[in-house]
Design a protein around this motif. Structure first.
Motif, PDB file in Angstrom:
ATOM      1  N   PHE A  22     -15.440   5.535 -26.079  1.00 54.63           N
ATOM      2  CA  PHE A  22     -16.167   5.811 -24.834  1.00 54.63           C
ATOM      3  C   PHE A  22     -16.031   4.639 -23.860  1.00 54.63           C
ATOM      4  CE2 PHE A  22     -18.721   9.284 -26.846  1.00 54.63           C
ATOM      5  CZ  PHE A  22     -18.558  10.225 -25.832  1.00 54.63           C
ATOM      6  N   PHE A  23     -16.123   3.423 -24.374  1.00 52.42           N
ATOM      7  CA  PHE A  23     -15.937   2.245 -23.533  1.00 52.42           C
ATOM      8  C   PHE A  23     -14.525   2.235 -22.952  1.00 52.42           C
ATOM      9  CE2 PHE A  23     -19.917   0.680 -24.897  1.00 52.42           C
ATOM     10  CZ  PHE A  23     -20.226  -0.455 -24.165  1.00 52.42           C
ATOM     11  N   ALA A  24     -13.544   2.588 -23.776  1.00 55.90           N
ATOM     12  CA  ALA A  24     -12.151   2.619 -23.309  1.00 55.90           C
ATOM     13  C   ALA A  24     -11.971   3.637 -22.191  1.00 55.90           C
ATOM     14  CB  ALA A  24     -11.215   2.930 -24.474  1.00 55.90           C
ATOM     15  N   PHE A  25     -12.572   4.804 -22.367  1.00 55.65           N
ATOM     16  CA  PHE A  25     -12.428   5.851 -21.346  1.00 55.65           C
ATOM     17  C   PHE A  25     -13.138   5.456 -20.059  1.00 55.65           C
ATOM     18  CE2 PHE A  25     -13.428   9.836 -19.194  1.00 55.65           C
ATOM     19  CZ  PHE A  25     -12.192  10.447 -19.190  1.00 55.65           C
ATOM     20  N   THR A  26     -14.305   4.815 -20.186  1.00 52.20           N
ATOM     21  CA  THR A  26     -15.030   4.337 -19.006  1.00 52.20           C
ATOM     22  C   THR A  26     -14.188   3.308 -18.250  1.00 52.20           C
ATOM     23  OG1 THR A  26     -17.156   4.684 -20.122  1.00 52.20           O
ATOM     24  CG2 THR A  26     -17.145   3.225 -18.207  1.00 52.20           C
ATOM     25  N   SER A  27     -13.602   2.380 -18.994  1.00 50.24           N
ATOM     26  CA  SER A  27     -12.725   1.375 -18.384  1.00 50.24           C
ATOM     27  C   SER A  27     -11.520   2.039 -17.740  1.00 50.24           C
ATOM     28  CB  SER A  27     -12.271   0.376 -19.455  1.00 50.24           C
ATOM     29  OG  SER A  27     -11.297  -0.509 -18.942  1.00 50.24           O
ATOM     30  N   PHE A  28     -10.929   3.008 -18.432  1.00 48.98           N
ATOM     31  CA  PHE A  28      -9.740   3.693 -17.920  1.00 48.98           C
ATOM     32  C   PHE A  28     -10.025   4.408 -16.608  1.00 48.98           C
ATOM     33  CE2 PHE A  28      -7.386   7.714 -17.583  1.00 48.98           C
ATOM     34  CZ  PHE A  28      -6.099   7.230 -17.470  1.00 48.98           C
ATOM     35  N   SER A  29     -11.203   5.018 -16.480  1.00 47.94           N
ATOM     36  CA  SER A  29     -11.523   5.770 -15.268  1.00 47.94           C
ATOM     37  C   SER A  29     -11.475   4.861 -14.038  1.00 47.94           C
ATOM     38  CB  SER A  29     -12.907   6.422 -15.390  1.00 47.94           C
ATOM     39  OG  SER A  29     -13.937   5.444 -15.391  1.00 47.94           O
ATOM     40  N   GLY A  30     -12.011   3.636 -14.175  1.00 50.16           N
ATOM     41  CA  GLY A  30     -11.976   2.698 -13.062  1.00 50.16           C
ATOM     42  C   GLY A  30     -10.579   2.192 -12.786  1.00 50.16           C
ATOM     43  N   TRP A  79      -7.787   3.749 -13.460  1.00 53.65           N
ATOM     44  CA  TRP A  79      -7.007   4.833 -12.886  1.00 53.65           C
ATOM     45  C   TRP A  79      -7.284   4.933 -11.384  1.00 53.65           C
ATOM     46  CZ3 TRP A  79      -2.941   7.536 -14.172  1.00 53.65           C
ATOM     47  CH2 TRP A  79      -2.641   8.713 -13.473  1.00 53.65           C
ATOM     48  N   SER A  80      -8.546   4.731 -10.990  1.00 54.43           N
ATOM     49  CA  SER A  80      -8.898   4.733  -9.564  1.00 54.43           C
ATOM     50  C   SER A  80      -8.211   3.564  -8.843  1.00 54.43           C
ATOM     51  CB  SER A  80     -10.415   4.636  -9.398  1.00 54.43           C
ATOM     52  OG  SER A  80     -11.059   5.735 -10.014  1.00 54.43           O
ATOM     53  N   ILE A  86      -1.182  -2.543 -14.061  1.00 55.01           N
ATOM     54  CA  ILE A  86      -2.583  -2.139 -14.219  1.00 55.01           C
ATOM     55  C   ILE A  86      -2.902  -1.695 -15.636  1.00 55.01           C
ATOM     56  CG2 ILE A  86      -4.307  -0.442 -13.458  1.00 55.01           C
ATOM     57  CD1 ILE A  86      -2.897  -0.551 -10.681  1.00 55.01           C
ATOM     58  N   PHE A  87      -1.979  -0.994 -16.292  1.00 52.60           N
ATOM     59  CA  PHE A  87      -2.306  -0.388 -17.586  1.00 52.60           C
ATOM     60  C   PHE A  87      -1.675  -1.068 -18.801  1.00 52.60           C
ATOM     61  CE2 PHE A  87      -2.473   3.323 -14.626  1.00 52.60           C
ATOM     62  CZ  PHE A  87      -3.844   3.511 -14.674  1.00 52.60           C
ATOM     63  N   TRP A 144     -13.321   0.852  -9.777  1.00 55.77           N
ATOM     64  CA  TRP A 144     -14.058   1.796  -8.938  1.00 55.77           C
ATOM     65  C   TRP A 144     -14.484   1.156  -7.623  1.00 55.77           C
ATOM     66  CZ3 TRP A 144     -13.940   6.736  -9.094  1.00 55.77           C
ATOM     67  CH2 TRP A 144     -13.798   7.425 -10.307  1.00 55.77           C
ATOM     68  N   LEU A 145     -14.877  -0.133  -7.661  1.00 50.67           N
ATOM     69  CA  LEU A 145     -15.267  -0.832  -6.439  1.00 50.67           C
ATOM     70  C   LEU A 145     -14.087  -0.936  -5.476  1.00 50.67           C
ATOM     71  CD1 LEU A 145     -17.422  -2.441  -4.874  1.00 50.67           C
ATOM     72  CD2 LEU A 145     -16.671  -4.485  -6.106  1.00 50.67           C
ATOM     73  N   PHE A 146     -12.928  -1.263  -6.017  1.00 47.08           N
ATOM     74  CA  PHE A 146     -11.711  -1.359  -5.207  1.00 47.08           C
ATOM     75  C   PHE A 146     -11.386  -0.017  -4.568  1.00 47.08           C
ATOM     76  CE2 PHE A 146      -6.922  -1.288  -5.211  1.00 47.08           C
ATOM     77  CZ  PHE A 146      -6.754  -2.194  -4.173  1.00 47.08           C
ATOM     78  N   TYR A 147     -11.491   1.040  -5.354  1.00 47.34           N
ATOM     79  CA  TYR A 147     -11.230   2.398  -4.854  1.00 47.34           C
ATOM     80  C   TYR A 147     -12.238   2.783  -3.774  1.00 47.34           C
ATOM     81  CZ  TYR A 147     -11.250   7.523  -4.880  1.00 47.34           C
ATOM     82  OH  TYR A 147     -11.232   8.852  -4.510  1.00 47.34           O
ATOM     83  N   GLY A 148     -13.529   2.564  -4.057  1.00 46.91           N
ATOM     84  CA  GLY A 148     -14.569   2.929  -3.098  1.00 46.91           C
ATOM     85  C   GLY A 148     -14.457   2.135  -1.819  1.00 46.91           C
TER      86      GLY A 148
END
Length: 413
Positions: free
Chosen positions: A106-114, A116-117, A137-138, A162-166
């Motif tokens: 779950f931590f990995a997926f949370t990190s990945f979502s940001g 990926w953004s 990046i990956f 996510w901050l960079f994307y937003g």
């Protein structure tokens, strides 16, 4: 899918390393093991009484009669930073029935979502560099190893993405303003709670990015040149106010205490190392002026060390290989393009200026605050995708302009 796969593999690999390499085999050791052990206490509270478990998940370190029997067993309960990570792990643990592996994924997926953004944001600007940006990046080993498992770093690098994307969506593209503002608020809150220095390093370059983009839209050359110093002064002023207000009263990061705290932390981490992975950037007395004096060495340490001959263990070897790649790409780019032309390219390209400035500011912060390569490799992973992406973008500009130069030379001949 390959990008997500390496994140999931990194999360499991981190647990295995901390269980069988650093630990004794029964349970992961180190910070990841401590987060898991204390999250199990919150999970147990939830299983005993969902209301009590929810109180712990929503608490801010306070004690009351219904939670004290659980809270008193968590030595990070009153530490807002660590307890935030414990609460996130507990929430994932309740869903995953207490399994360390499931929580780590779950931590990995949370990190990945940001991340990926972050990748999508860079891709909007340079779609031709999809492979190079994916590597930056990956697929950097340190980033997907340390930034995937049950650790602070997974949360912070995801929030940074996510901050960079937003920020780009809101301030540069000026699209989906409400959605982007919400993303900025949540990701900034996470960084402020877990590792505020990343947010502080992000703020000044981001503001410069805004001002440069707006400055470029001024068509009149004279007016544009006159406005630039004012934009820079406003950016510095807002960045300073943001830094002082965000950290005011914080024992670790208050601007009045940060120099002394950095000195104490660096000395402590250096003294704790028994593996020969400590580094020395010079003597500083805790004042901001002395930190600036050792700043260049701190930046070099964070970006380009450990050197290959400084390797003491397998984990350091990965970091040393990455640092060597950074050195090679940096030197070859500046050599081929020319030092002054490279500086001109950086200052005239907003995304490059942002990425390089953010990398330098964060490198300065972690280089002075670490003291040994073992912790440095974790502290610096947020800057690594930005720095390598900047190098690839610079290389792209060089290769794009090179054919034009060759055509001009052929025409002249």
């Amino acid at each position: 899918m390959p990008a997500l796969t390496v994140k999931l593999v990194g999360a499991i690999a981190l647990g295995i390393i901390f269980q069988f390499y650093y630990g004794r085999g029964s349970m992961p050791s180190g910070d990841t093991g401590n987060y898991y052990k204390q999250s199990r206490i919150v999970m147990q509270a939830f299983y005993d009484s969902p209301a009590t478990g929810i109180k712990l998940l929503l608490s801010k370190g306070e004690y009351n009669s219904s939670t004290v029997r659980y809270a008193s067993r968590m030595y990070w309960y009153t530490s807002s930073t660590e307890f935030f990570v414990i609460k996130v792990a507990s929430f994932f643990g309740i869903i995953g029935l207490g399994s360390y592996a499931v929580i780590a994924l779950f931590f990995a997926f949370t990190s990945f979502s940001g991340m990926w953004s972050m990748y999508l944001t860079f891709l909007k600007l340079y779609p031709n560099l999809h492979k190079q940006l994916a590597i930056a990046i990956f697929f950097l080993p340190s980033v997907f190893f340390w930034g995937s498992g049950l650790m602070k770093d997974s949360i912070t690098i995801g929030a940074l993405g996510w901050l960079f994307y937003g920020f780009h969506t809101f301030a540069i593209e000026k699209k989906s303003l409400l959605k982007a503002a919400f993303i900025i608020f949540i990701s900034a809150y996470v960084l402020y709670t877990v590792k505020v220095y990343i947010l502080l390093a992000f703020l000044p370059p981001a503001l410069f990015w805004i001002f440069i983009e707006n400055n470029r839209k001024i068509r009149n050359t004279l007016l544009r040149n006159l406005a630039k110093p004012f934009f820079i002064l406003i950016g510095l002023g807002v960045a300073y106010l943001g830094a002082t207000n965000l950290t005011e009263g914080d024992s670790k990061y208050d601007i009045d205490n940060i120099g002394e705290r950095t000195k104490i932390n660096a000395i402590y981490l250096t003294e704790q190392v028994a593996t020969g992975s400590a580094y020395n950037i010079g003597i500083f007395d805790g004042s901001l002026s002395s930190m600036i004096t050792v700043g260049p060495q701190a930046i070099v340490v964070a970006l380009y060390r450990p050197f290959l001959w400084e390797v003491r263990n397998p984990v350091m070897l990965l970091s040393a290989i990455e640092a060597t790649i950074f050195i090679y790409l940096t030197l070859t780019l500046f050599y081929k393009t020319g030092f002054f032309k490279s500086i001109k390219l950086i200052t005239s390209t907003p995304i490059l200026l942002f990425s390089i400035l953010f990398s330098i500011v964060l490198a300065f912060a972690v280089g002075t605050n670490s003291g040994n390569f073992g912790t440095l490799v974790r502290y610096k992973i947020p800057l690594m995708p930005f720095y390598l992406s900047a190098l690839y973008i610079m290389r792209y500009h060089y290769l794009v302009k090179r054919p034009k130069k060759l055509v001009r030379l052929a025409t002249t001949a």
